[in-house]
Design a protein around this motif. Sequence first.
Motif, PDB file in Angstrom:
ATOM      1  N   ARG A 277       0.957  -1.179   0.107  1.00  0.00           N
ATOM      2  CA  ARG A 277       0.150  -0.163   0.032  1.00  0.00           C
ATOM      3  C   ARG A 277       0.867   1.284  -0.130  1.00  0.00           C
ATOM      4  N   ALA A 278       1.919   1.263   0.720  1.00  0.00           N
ATOM      5  CA  ALA A 278       2.640   2.241   0.908  1.00  0.00           C
ATOM      6  C   ALA A 278       3.499   2.669  -0.505  1.00  0.00           C
ATOM      7  N   LYS A 279       3.832   1.716  -1.157  1.00  0.00           N
ATOM      8  CA  LYS A 279       4.824   1.680  -2.550  1.00  0.00           C
ATOM      9  C   LYS A 279       3.568   2.287  -3.583  1.00  0.00           C
ATOM     10  N   GLN A 280       2.514   1.805  -3.418  1.00  0.00           N
ATOM     11  CA  GLN A 280       1.337   2.373  -4.429  1.00  0.00           C
ATOM     12  C   GLN A 280       1.077   3.694  -4.146  1.00  0.00           C
ATOM     13  N   GLU A 281       1.029   3.975  -2.879  1.00  0.00           N
ATOM     14  CA  GLU A 281       0.741   5.507  -2.565  1.00  0.00           C
ATOM     15  C   GLU A 281       1.673   6.322  -3.237  1.00  0.00           C
ATOM     16  N   VAL A 282       2.961   6.204  -3.173  1.00  0.00           N
ATOM     17  CA  VAL A 282       4.122   6.890  -3.690  1.00  0.00           C
ATOM     18  C   VAL A 282       4.481   6.685  -5.000  1.00  0.00           C
ATOM     19  N   GLY A 283       3.668   5.592  -5.801  1.00  0.00           N
ATOM     20  CA  GLY A 283       3.956   5.524  -7.170  1.00  0.00           C
ATOM     21  C   GLY A 283       5.203   4.496  -7.402  1.00  0.00           C
ATOM     22  N   LEU A 284       5.760   3.653  -6.385  1.00  0.00           N
ATOM     23  CA  LEU A 284       6.699   2.760  -6.807  1.00  0.00           C
ATOM     24  C   LEU A 284       6.423   1.567  -7.370  1.00  0.00           C
ATOM     25  N   GLU A 285       4.915   1.139  -7.225  1.00  0.00           N
ATOM     26  CA  GLU A 285       4.441   0.106  -8.003  1.00  0.00           C
ATOM     27  C   GLU A 285       2.863   0.572  -8.158  1.00  0.00           C
ATOM     28  N   SER A 286       2.339   0.197  -9.173  1.00  0.00           N
ATOM     29  CA  SER A 286       0.812   0.358  -9.411  1.00  0.00           C
ATOM     30  C   SER A 286      -0.163  -0.990  -9.035  1.00  0.00           C
ATOM     31  N   ASP A 287       0.217  -1.954  -8.650  1.00  0.00           N
ATOM     32  CA  ASP A 287      -0.435  -2.921  -8.238  1.00  0.00           C
ATOM     33  C   ASP A 287      -0.130  -3.561  -7.102  1.00  0.00           C
ATOM     34  N   ARG A 288      -0.948  -4.244  -6.419  1.00  0.00           N
ATOM     35  CA  ARG A 288      -0.740  -4.806  -4.868  1.00  0.00           C
ATOM     36  C   ARG A 288      -0.604  -6.267  -5.357  1.00  0.00           C
ATOM     37  N   PRO A 289       0.225  -6.980  -5.555  1.00  0.00           N
ATOM     38  CA  PRO A 289       0.429  -8.209  -5.841  1.00  0.00           C
ATOM     39  C   PRO A 289       0.715  -9.219  -4.828  1.00  0.00           C
ATOM     40  N   HIS A 290       0.132  -9.011  -3.759  1.00  0.00           N
ATOM     41  CA  HIS A 290       0.311 -10.178  -2.543  1.00  0.00           C
ATOM     42  C   HIS A 290      -0.366 -11.313  -2.829  1.00  0.00           C
ATOM     43  N   VAL A 291      -1.416 -11.708  -3.646  1.00  0.00           N
ATOM     44  CA  VAL A 291      -2.082 -12.813  -3.888  1.00  0.00           C
ATOM     45  C   VAL A 291      -1.060 -13.446  -4.692  1.00  0.00           C
ATOM     46  N   LEU A 292      -0.628 -12.946  -6.002  1.00  0.00           N
ATOM     47  CA  LEU A 292       0.276 -13.426  -6.764  1.00  0.00           C
ATOM     48  C   LEU A 292       1.376 -14.000  -6.310  1.00  0.00           C
ATOM     49  N   ARG A 293       2.141 -13.403  -5.306  1.00  0.00           N
ATOM     50  CA  ARG A 293       3.158 -13.873  -4.595  1.00  0.00           C
ATOM     51  C   ARG A 293       2.754 -15.045  -3.915  1.00  0.00           C
ATOM     52  N   GLU A 294       1.746 -15.028  -3.062  1.00  0.00           N
ATOM     53  CA  GLU A 294       1.095 -16.159  -2.199  1.00  0.00           C
ATOM     54  C   GLU A 294       1.017 -17.184  -2.998  1.00  0.00           C
ATOM     55  N   ALA A 295       0.277 -16.978  -4.226  1.00  0.00           N
ATOM     56  CA  ALA A 295      -0.017 -18.325  -5.259  1.00  0.00           C
ATOM     57  C   ALA A 295       1.185 -19.150  -5.580  1.00  0.00           C
ATOM     58  N   ILE A 296       2.243 -18.223  -6.236  1.00  0.00           N
ATOM     59  CA  ILE A 296       3.405 -18.608  -6.568  1.00  0.00           C
ATOM     60  C   ILE A 296       4.298 -19.591  -5.478  1.00  0.00           C
ATOM     61  N   THR A 297       4.033 -19.232  -4.265  1.00  0.00           N
ATOM     62  CA  THR A 297       4.807 -19.826  -3.195  1.00  0.00           C
ATOM     63  C   THR A 297       4.079 -21.139  -2.812  1.00  0.00           C
ATOM     64  N   CYS A 298       2.588 -21.053  -2.695  1.00  0.00           N
ATOM     65  CA  CYS A 298       1.917 -22.342  -2.577  1.00  0.00           C
ATOM     66  C   CYS A 298       1.649 -23.306  -3.297  1.00  0.00           C
ATOM     67  N   CYS A 299       1.678 -22.969  -4.680  1.00  0.00           N
ATOM     68  CA  CYS A 299       1.749 -23.899  -5.740  1.00  0.00           C
ATOM     69  C   CYS A 299       2.580 -25.015  -5.510  1.00  0.00           C
ATOM     70  N   PHE A 320      10.115 -14.564  -8.392  1.00  0.00           N
ATOM     71  CA  PHE A 320      10.353 -15.478  -9.896  1.00  0.00           C
ATOM     72  C   PHE A 320      11.285 -16.349  -9.762  1.00  0.00           C
ATOM     73  N   GLY A 321      12.363 -16.638  -8.639  1.00  0.00           N
ATOM     74  CA  GLY A 321      13.168 -17.734  -8.271  1.00  0.00           C
ATOM     75  C   GLY A 321      12.215 -18.757  -7.862  1.00  0.00           C
ATOM     76  N   SER A 322      11.079 -18.694  -7.077  1.00  0.00           N
ATOM     77  CA  SER A 322      10.469 -19.822  -6.712  1.00  0.00           C
ATOM     78  C   SER A 322       9.592 -20.278  -7.973  1.00  0.00           C
ATOM     79  N   LEU A 323       9.107 -19.281  -8.845  1.00  0.00           N
ATOM     80  CA  LEU A 323       8.543 -19.726  -9.880  1.00  0.00           C
ATOM     81  C   LEU A 323       9.302 -20.616 -10.996  1.00  0.00           C
ATOM     82  N   MET A 324      10.598 -20.386 -11.365  1.00  0.00           N
ATOM     83  CA  MET A 324      11.187 -20.910 -12.005  1.00  0.00           C
ATOM     84  C   MET A 324      11.868 -22.117 -11.463  1.00  0.00           C
TER      85      MET A 324
END
Length: 389
Positions: A277-299, A320-324
């Motif tokens: 949320r902090a990064k999104q507020e200051v423009g360091l990222e446009s999206d909040r990818p919490h679910v994407l990270r968690e899904a990669i880790t859990c799969c 991405f290292g986990s995904l690969m």
Amino acid sequence: MRALTWHGEQDVRVEDVPRPQIVNPNDAIVEITATAICGSDLHPYNDNIPGMREGDILGHEPMGEVVEVGEGVETLEAGDRVVVPFTISCGECWFCQRDLYSLCDNSNPNAEMAREVMGQSPAGLFGYSHLLGGYAGGQAEYLRVPYADVGPIKIESDLPDEQVLFLSDIFPTGYMAAENADIEDGDTVAVWGCGPVGQFTIQSAQMLGADRVIAIDRVPERLQMAREHGDAETIHFEEEDVYDTLMAMTGDRGPDACVDAVGTEAHGTGLAGVTDRAKQEVGLESDRPHVLREAITCCRKGGTLSVPGVYTGDVDGIPFGSLMNKALSVESGQTHVQRYLDPLLGKIEDGEIDPSFVVTHQEPLEKGPEMYQTFNDKDDGCIKVVLTP
């Protein structure tokens, strides 16, 4: 005519706007009888979609009656009852010829704008920013439908609007998400997000052979709907650690497929959620990818990640290292709606599914601004809103 128009963050108004006219020979004009608010509409509502302009007409889940057609339209005529897909597709380009309708080369008049942001332009979409064509949306009394021979599907039965309306988006989107998960008989599928797309993903995963579906959310009404209508096992992510729970439920192997049906505005927990949320507020990222990270880790290793959730730009901290190293396959994209219209209408007509189960609120168009707020805040048990102009 009356329409819901965008005027900035959480500022939607009902206004009088000009009625659409035939512009090109392949256009049709549809008088809207039902139109829905989609979870994706909350992205422009919360000002998370680039390219919105004040006064833009919202909405991409409409149906109604054809009242006028251009001289080049061959498959529709006045009086036809139709559902209109949210993807606008020409039917003739390299991508459309391969049933990749949401990647149409010809339907986005602002393709260069999209190319600058994404590298290539996807198809134009109704009511979803000038980045994707600037087309007026379907939360209005009338809608201009380009490429009318390619998009709308005729409804020739007496099924009520709320049973067929969601062919416009969320039923095909949930089905394609499940199809992209490469489900085999006996698989366990985890679905993050029990909003409307998640609900249809759950049921579609079972249609495609999943043995177990595990649904993850924090809203009690959504979790209850997943259990009652989708026969899903559920995880409340604010009460249980998702990774630990999924490992315990799958013998420490992880789900065979993980589906991110949330997208850009994920509600993360702990430090990662606060940081997003902090990064999104200051423009360091446009999206909040919490679910994407968690899904990669859990799969599970060698599993599949399916991403129907909408993302708009840059994300940070993706493992991405986990995904690969886990050899995960990833499938994503806006839905190729036209590919699914006939088979999914057949499932509705055969009684295999009644999509109206997701509807919790039906209101006139004039209550649209109020319903946007209710849906956004998840108040009053709101899961899906249908508006009638």
